[in-house]
Design a protein around this motif. Structure first.
Motif, PDB file in Angstrom:
ATOM      1  N   ASP A  59      40.590  46.162  46.318  1.00 39.58           N
ATOM      2  CA  ASP A  59      39.404  46.849  45.797  1.00 39.58           C
ATOM      3  C   ASP A  59      38.270  45.880  45.479  1.00 39.58           C
ATOM      4  N   GLY A  60      38.464  44.598  45.773  1.00 38.66           N
ATOM      5  CA  GLY A  60      37.392  43.616  45.635  1.00 38.66           C
ATOM      6  C   GLY A  60      37.217  43.093  44.225  1.00 38.66           C
ATOM      7  N   PHE A  61      36.114  42.346  44.046  1.00 40.02           N
ATOM      8  CA  PHE A  61      35.817  41.698  42.771  1.00 40.02           C
ATOM      9  C   PHE A  61      34.579  42.301  42.146  1.00 40.02           C
ATOM     10  N   PRO A  62      34.670  42.779  40.909  1.00 37.96           N
ATOM     11  CA  PRO A  62      33.481  43.303  40.237  1.00 37.96           C
ATOM     12  C   PRO A  62      32.525  42.173  39.874  1.00 37.96           C
ATOM     13  N   VAL A  63      31.235  42.471  39.994  1.00 37.40           N
ATOM     14  CA  VAL A  63      30.192  41.524  39.588  1.00 37.40           C
ATOM     15  C   VAL A  63      29.278  42.302  38.645  1.00 37.40           C
ATOM     16  N   ALA A  64      29.502  42.137  37.358  1.00 38.22           N
ATOM     17  CA  ALA A  64      28.765  42.901  36.354  1.00 38.22           C
ATOM     18  C   ALA A  64      27.286  42.529  36.355  1.00 38.22           C
ATOM     19  N   ALA A  65      26.463  43.501  35.998  1.00 37.66           N
ATOM     20  CA  ALA A  65      25.021  43.264  35.886  1.00 37.66           C
ATOM     21  C   ALA A  65      24.766  42.136  34.904  1.00 37.66           C
ATOM     22  N   GLY A  66      23.867  41.233  35.288  1.00 34.62           N
ATOM     23  CA  GLY A  66      23.487  40.145  34.403  1.00 34.62           C
ATOM     24  C   GLY A  66      24.547  39.071  34.226  1.00 34.62           C
ATOM     25  N   SER A  67      25.501  38.995  35.150  1.00 31.13           N
ATOM     26  CA  SER A  67      26.576  38.014  34.993  1.00 31.13           C
ATOM     27  C   SER A  67      26.801  37.228  36.278  1.00 31.13           C
ATOM     28  N   VAL A  68      27.712  36.264  36.179  1.00 22.35           N
ATOM     29  CA  VAL A  68      28.125  35.467  37.332  1.00 22.35           C
ATOM     30  C   VAL A  68      29.632  35.618  37.475  1.00 22.35           C
ATOM     31  N   HIS A  69      30.078  35.918  38.682  1.00 19.87           N
ATOM     32  CA  HIS A  69      31.517  35.970  38.973  1.00 19.87           C
ATOM     33  C   HIS A  69      31.831  34.746  39.826  1.00 19.87           C
ATOM     34  N   MET A  70      32.738  33.928  39.338  1.00 20.50           N
ATOM     35  CA  MET A  70      33.066  32.690  40.036  1.00 20.50           C
ATOM     36  C   MET A  70      34.327  32.864  40.871  1.00 20.50           C
ATOM     37  N   LEU A  71      34.205  32.583  42.163  1.00 27.35           N
ATOM     38  CA  LEU A  71      35.364  32.495  43.028  1.00 27.35           C
ATOM     39  C   LEU A  71      35.727  31.022  43.035  1.00 27.35           C
ATOM     40  N   LYS A  72      36.890  30.702  42.447  1.00 28.74           N
ATOM     41  CA  LYS A  72      37.230  29.300  42.235  1.00 28.74           C
ATOM     42  C   LYS A  72      38.696  29.054  42.534  1.00 28.74           C
ATOM     43  N   ARG A  73      39.007  27.821  42.701  1.00 32.35           N
ATOM     44  CA  ARG A  73      40.378  27.417  42.982  1.00 32.35           C
ATOM     45  C   ARG A  73      41.282  27.822  41.820  1.00 32.35           C
ATOM     46  N   GLY A  74      42.413  28.433  42.167  1.00 32.96           N
ATOM     47  CA  GLY A  74      43.340  28.900  41.147  1.00 32.96           C
ATOM     48  C   GLY A  74      43.016  30.291  40.646  1.00 32.96           C
ATOM     49  N   GLY A  75      41.977  30.912  41.188  1.00 34.29           N
ATOM     50  CA  GLY A  75      41.567  32.248  40.767  1.00 34.29           C
ATOM     51  C   GLY A  75      41.152  33.073  41.973  1.00 34.29           C
ATOM     52  N   ASP A  76      40.122  33.860  41.811  1.00 37.33           N
ATOM     53  CA  ASP A  76      39.602  34.680  42.913  1.00 37.33           C
ATOM     54  C   ASP A  76      39.022  33.765  43.988  1.00 37.33           C
TER      55      ASP A  76
END
Length: 171
Positions: free
Chosen positions: A88-105
């Motif tokens: 279902d993908g990764f949410p990116v909330a308004a006014g925020s930063v979603h980091m795709l990083k090693r060990g995570g998404d």
């Protein structure tokens, strides 16, 4: 007169689409694989949503692999991190930063069509629920060190539950 109205409507639609795209920005995109014979690799990046509405990264595409999926790591409860597809993908909330990083998404490339060589770049298409498609250039950086490299036991990474073929550890 009718033609002018249609043309203006088209321009308005284009302006709205461009505005929506401008609300999602992608920064610091890089990729890694574990070596020249690796069959898999991963990309990491920061997604900034400066808009007033939440959005969601729902897919990714690139010609560097047979399959491209959105993945995350989950603690199985026994100290072993397992990689899983996030359908279902990764949410990116308004006014925020979603980091795709090693060990995570992260974005996972399976069945690489060629080796990830230091310094090469390739286009990655990110598909968002609201912002649509955004293409970014990803630079391969096999030497990059980041938070993942400080304290995580790479020997306990379990990729066995995923169908990666001859995948080697990519992060």
């Amino acid at each position: 007169m009718l033609m002018r109205s249609i043309a203006l409507a088209g321009l308005s639609t284009l302006a709205f689409t461009t505005a929506a795209l401008a609300e999602i920005e992608v920064h610091d995109a890089y990729a890694r694989s574990s070596g020249p014979m690796a069959m898999a690799g991963a990309a990491f990046l920061h997604i900034a949503n400066s808009g007033p509405e939440d959005d969601r990264l729902i897919a990714a595409r690139a010609d560097v692999a047979k399959r491209v999926e959105l993945h995350t790591h989950i603690d199985a409860g026994d100290g072993v991190m397992k990689m899983r597809e996030v359908e279902d993908g990764f949410p990116v909330a308004a006014g925020s930063v979603h980091m795709l990083k090693r060990g995570g998404d992260h974005v996972m490339f399976m069945g690489l069509t060629g080796p990830f060589e230091q310094g090469m770049t390739f286009p990655l298409v990110l598909v968002f629920e609201k912002a649509g498609e955004i293409t970014v250039d990803v630079t391969v950086d096999l030497e990059r060190q980041d938070a993942m490299d400080h304290g995580m036991d790479h020997g306990k990474m379990d990729h066995g539950s995923m169908d990666h073929g001859k995948m080697t550890h990519t992060e």
